[in-house]
Design an enzyme around this catalytic site. Structure first.
Site, PDB file in Angstrom:
ATOM      1  N   ASP A   1       0.834  -1.224  -0.063  1.00 46.11           N
ATOM      2  CA  ASP A   1       0.027   0.065   0.009  1.00 46.11           C
ATOM      3  C   ASP A   1       0.859   1.089  -0.020  1.00 46.11           C
ATOM      4  O   ASP A   1       1.953   1.485   0.562  1.00 46.11           O
ATOM      5  CB  ASP A   1      -1.004  -0.052   1.155  1.00 46.11           C
ATOM      6  CG  ASP A   1      -1.777   1.285   1.455  1.00 46.11           C
ATOM      7  OD1 ASP A   1      -2.684   1.341   0.481  1.00 46.11           O
ATOM      8  OD2 ASP A   1      -1.629   2.266   2.575  1.00 46.11           O
TER       9      ASP A   1
ATOM     10  N   GLU B   1       1.337  -0.560  -5.091  1.00 48.26           N
ATOM     11  CA  GLU B   1       0.410   0.928  -5.500  1.00 48.26           C
ATOM     12  C   GLU B   1       1.402   1.882  -5.578  1.00 48.26           C
ATOM     13  O   GLU B   1       1.666   2.497  -4.448  1.00 48.26           O
ATOM     14  CB  GLU B   1      -0.714   0.918  -4.527  1.00 48.26           C
ATOM     15  CG  GLU B   1      -1.555   2.025  -4.760  1.00 48.26           C
ATOM     16  CD  GLU B   1      -2.433   2.648  -3.388  1.00 48.26           C
ATOM     17  OE1 GLU B   1      -3.583   3.172  -3.819  1.00 48.26           O
ATOM     18  OE2 GLU B   1      -1.831   2.504  -2.386  1.00 48.26           O
TER      19      GLU B   1
END
Length: 730
Positions: A403, A456
């Site tokens: 993330d 990401e």
């Protein structure tokens, strides 16, 4: 009693430190020493030692401090004021558990199996059953294990320092699986802290905050066939179609107060659904224990504990094992970039900025009100890298989606001028975080062959998915955030205006092969007022559904692996709400069922057609045929190996039907209409190319042959050369 207590080893300061909860060397003072036994045990009326020679009363020598002579093995018997007796083993008669190698690796921050040394481990030590506790708190003045077993009294079980490693440890006999515990820490600043275990394997259900002793050994995996073929299934030349899921809101048991499904129920229902839909992988929003439901797991506190919301650790393994037995990979969303400031978590863990940066210009995320790991600290890097390996090894997780990588790469992320600290070269790159990501990826791929990691990452940082030894960050894949933003901007526009924004659909091909890309339609696109995928589309309801179907056809025909968030697979009308389940009643309506049938068929065609996946990351696998801004049409070729039938993808993003649409194709002969998003079975008008099309040897658009294709309104048509489809049988 005939005994003269031996207090020569205990000064008044020692006795006061024991009574005041300030003792940092309890094993020097308590337990057996030179024939004398010293025990500190508050709140009892009498204490005796049970040895081979019989029961020996211990004398109360000062407050709650007891002493007496003892030889050989012994146990303790305490009597309360109301006469209740309890027999137990004395923790201070046991030697250390951690060995020199563990302490050496922990001390230098290179213990890649950190969880095997730290945390709470159910075990037998020196022939006695109990639990060994170990925690890193180098600046603490005193650390104790507390729980119901000692009335949460930090004076009862202070831990020993393990050399100069910064580790504190103790073996507590009789503490077993399921016991609640915390660490009571006398911080460097003199404050008293109650902390959950950073390496705890289990937690209480939020809002309760204690760690739970969990024995994570001894699971009987049944996924050997999947593990043997995993590397091939996760290669960049493999078909990868990911179903992203928030476990708490996929389905709920409405007859039981809205309770989410358990891990075991998900192992049955979610796995069966994903298999039926043709996905190759599940990707789970973070499952590491987290205190606040509204963070969706992105503010984790217990990195080593699968959330108890859906069951204990072994039942989470049941979910992974069931997925593997069904041929599904399981990816976890992993959050090494930030953590919450909750008092029971990692924040100022030992009274100092231990896991985080001390300076808020480096250590505080303004976007999320969270703290930032100090990736430059060796022990912190080790903690995080070991956590990645923990999920891959202990839970057979097949990969990690990392993330917020962009926020880790740059020191000025979301910070105005003057509110960030440059790196040692005066630049904005976070060199320590970059090194951490490289080390993590190298360790993951080296330690668990066949896994995949995905970033990401929304910037143009180079070589995110290139190997570390080639100067890259070492990820296997990168989310293509630019493609997602551009294409959704295009699709949200009224078709009459799309001709002015044609490049939004084509620009992604300028960089499509610079990384190993995943095309993400994730949870972030259907929350916070952004609306659902269906409601992003313009027009009346019929056109919204047609636009959505055409977009999914475009996506599955485009180079890059696929990712779709739950509910998007059937066009949920509302944006996602984590507090309830998906709108499954809408899913049963015909138009939604049409979208669902399309996604299912797209997945099956994708997996069965090597030209749609084999060269996803290679320019040789893609070729434009023609794009026409005036008509908002696009046509391209997808290729695999030389013997793989080529595929032609055609898109019409206007509501104007185009019969007899002439297009160049790479070979003459029959072409089968494998997908038509306007087909009646998907809720469309039924216009199309039933029976396929035949290409003639008439060059066009730079191709040796051409064909006339019926291109329905707001549609994507996928043609496969030949009368059949070669590839995987799905």
């Amino acid at each position: 009693m005939g005994q003269v207590p031996d207090l020569s080893r205990l000064t008044h300061d020692d006795i006061a430190a024991l009574a005041g909860g300030r003792c940092d060397r309890p094993f020097d003072l308590l337990g057996p020493h030179e024939g004398w036994l010293t025990v500190y045990h508050p709140g009892i009326a009498a204490l005796s030692a049970l040895a081979d020679a019989g029961e020996m009363p211990l004398e109360r020598v000062s407050g709650d401090l007891f002493q007496g002579r003892v030889s050989g093995p012994y146990r303790l018997k305490a009597r309360s004021g109301d006469g209740v007796e309890q027999v137990f083993d004395d923790p201070y008669r046991f030697g250390p558990v951690l060995g020199e190698i563990d302490l050496h690796l922990l001390g230098e921050g290179t213990h890649r199996r950190l969880w095997r040394a730290l945390g709470a481990h159910v075990m037998a030590h020196e022939g006695v059953a109990g639990t060994h506790f170990a925690v890193w708190a180098p600046n603490a003045r005193r650390v104790s294990v507390v729980g119901p077993f000692n009335a949460w009294d930090g004076r009862r079980h202070p831990m020993r320092r393990a050399g100069g490693s910064g580790i504190w440890e103790i073996f507590l006999p009789g503490v077993a699986e399921g016991a609640l515990y915390k660490y009571e820490i006398l911080g460097a600043d003199g404050g008293l802290l109650m902390k959950a275990d950073p390496v705890g394997f289990g937690s209480q259900h939020p809002p309760e905050k204690a760690s739970v002793v969990r024995d994570i050994s001894g699971y009987g995996w049944k996924d050997a066939p999947w593990m043997a073929r995993r590397a091939a299934a996760q290669d960049r030349a493999a078909p990868i179609s990911i179903y992203e899921v928030h476990l708490g809101s996929w389905r709920r048991r409405l007859d039981q107060g809205g309770r989410p499904l358990s891990y075991r129920e998900l192992a049955r229902d979610l796995v069966a659904y994903a298999v039926d839909m043709g996905f190759t992988h599940l990707e789970l929003l973070p499952v590491s224990e987290f205190p606040f439901d509204g963070s969706w797991g992105y503010q984790p506190v217990g990195l080593y504990a699968p959330t108890i919301r859906f069951g204990p650790p072994h039942e989470f393994r049941d979910l992974v094992d069931a997925a593997h037995q069904a041929g599904l990979g399981v990816l976890l969303d992993w959050v090494p970039g930030h953590f919450p400031s909750d008092a029971h978590g990692l924040a100022r863990f030992d009274g100092t900025a231990l896991y985080e940066h001390a300076d808020p210009r480096e250590g505080f995320h303004q976007d999320w009100n969270t703290l930032i790991y100090n990736h430059g600290r060796t022990e912190v890097r080790n903690y995080l890298i070991a956590n990645a390996l923990y999920w891959l090894e202990e839970y057979h997780i097949d990969g990690l989606r990392v993330d917020a990588v962009a926020s880790m790469l740059y020191r000025d992320y979301s910070r105005p001028e003057g509110q960030w600290i440059p790196n040692r070269h005066g630049g904005r790159e976070n060199l320590e975080a970059i090194d951490f990501l490289r080390d993590m990826n190298a360790a993951a791929y080296r330690g668990s062959p066949g896994v995949m990691t995905a970033a990401e990452e929304s910037t143009s940082f180079p070589k995110v998915s290139a190997p570390v030894d080639a100067g890259g960050l070492g990820f296997g894949f990168k989310w293509n955030m630019g493609w997602m933003n551009d294409t959704l901007r295009y699709m949200s526009r009224d078709p009459v205006h799309r001709k002015h924004h044609h490049d939004l659909m084509t620009f992604g091909l300028m960089y499509a092969f610079s990384e190993n890309f995943i095309l993400p339609i994730s949870h972030d696109e259907v929350v916070h007022g952004k609306g659902s995928m269906l409601r992003k589309m313009p027009g009346d309801e019929w056109r919204q559904f047609a636009n959505l179907r055409a977009f999914y056809g475009f996506m599955w025909g485009h180079p890059g692996k696929k990712l779709l968030f739950m509910g998007c697979d059937w066009g949920q009308p509302e944006e996602w709400n984590h507090n309830g389940e998906l709108n499954w009643s809408a899913a049963s309506q015909p138009r939604h069922q049409g979208v669902q049938a399309l996604v299912r068929d797209l997945n099956r065609l994708y997996r069965a057609t090597p030209a749609l996946y084999r060269k996803d990351a290679e320019p040789e696998g893609f070729q434009w045929i023609a794009t026409d801004p005036a008509q908002s049409t696009f046509a391209w070729i997808r290729r695999g190996n030389a013997d793989d039938p080529p595929v032609v993808v055609l898109c019409n993003f206007t509501p104007v039907p185009r019969p007899g649409f002439c297009i160049g194709v790479p070979q003459a002969g029959p072409w089968r209409e494998a997908i038509n998003t306007d087909a009646q079975v998907y809720g469309g008008s039924g216009m199309g190319n039933l029976g396929g099309v035949r290409a003639e040897e008439r060059p066009r658009d730079g191709q040796p042959a051409s064909a006339a294709v019926t291109l329905p309104p707001l549609s994507t048509v996928i043609l496969v050369a030949g009368n059949g489809v070669e590839g995987e049988d799905v």
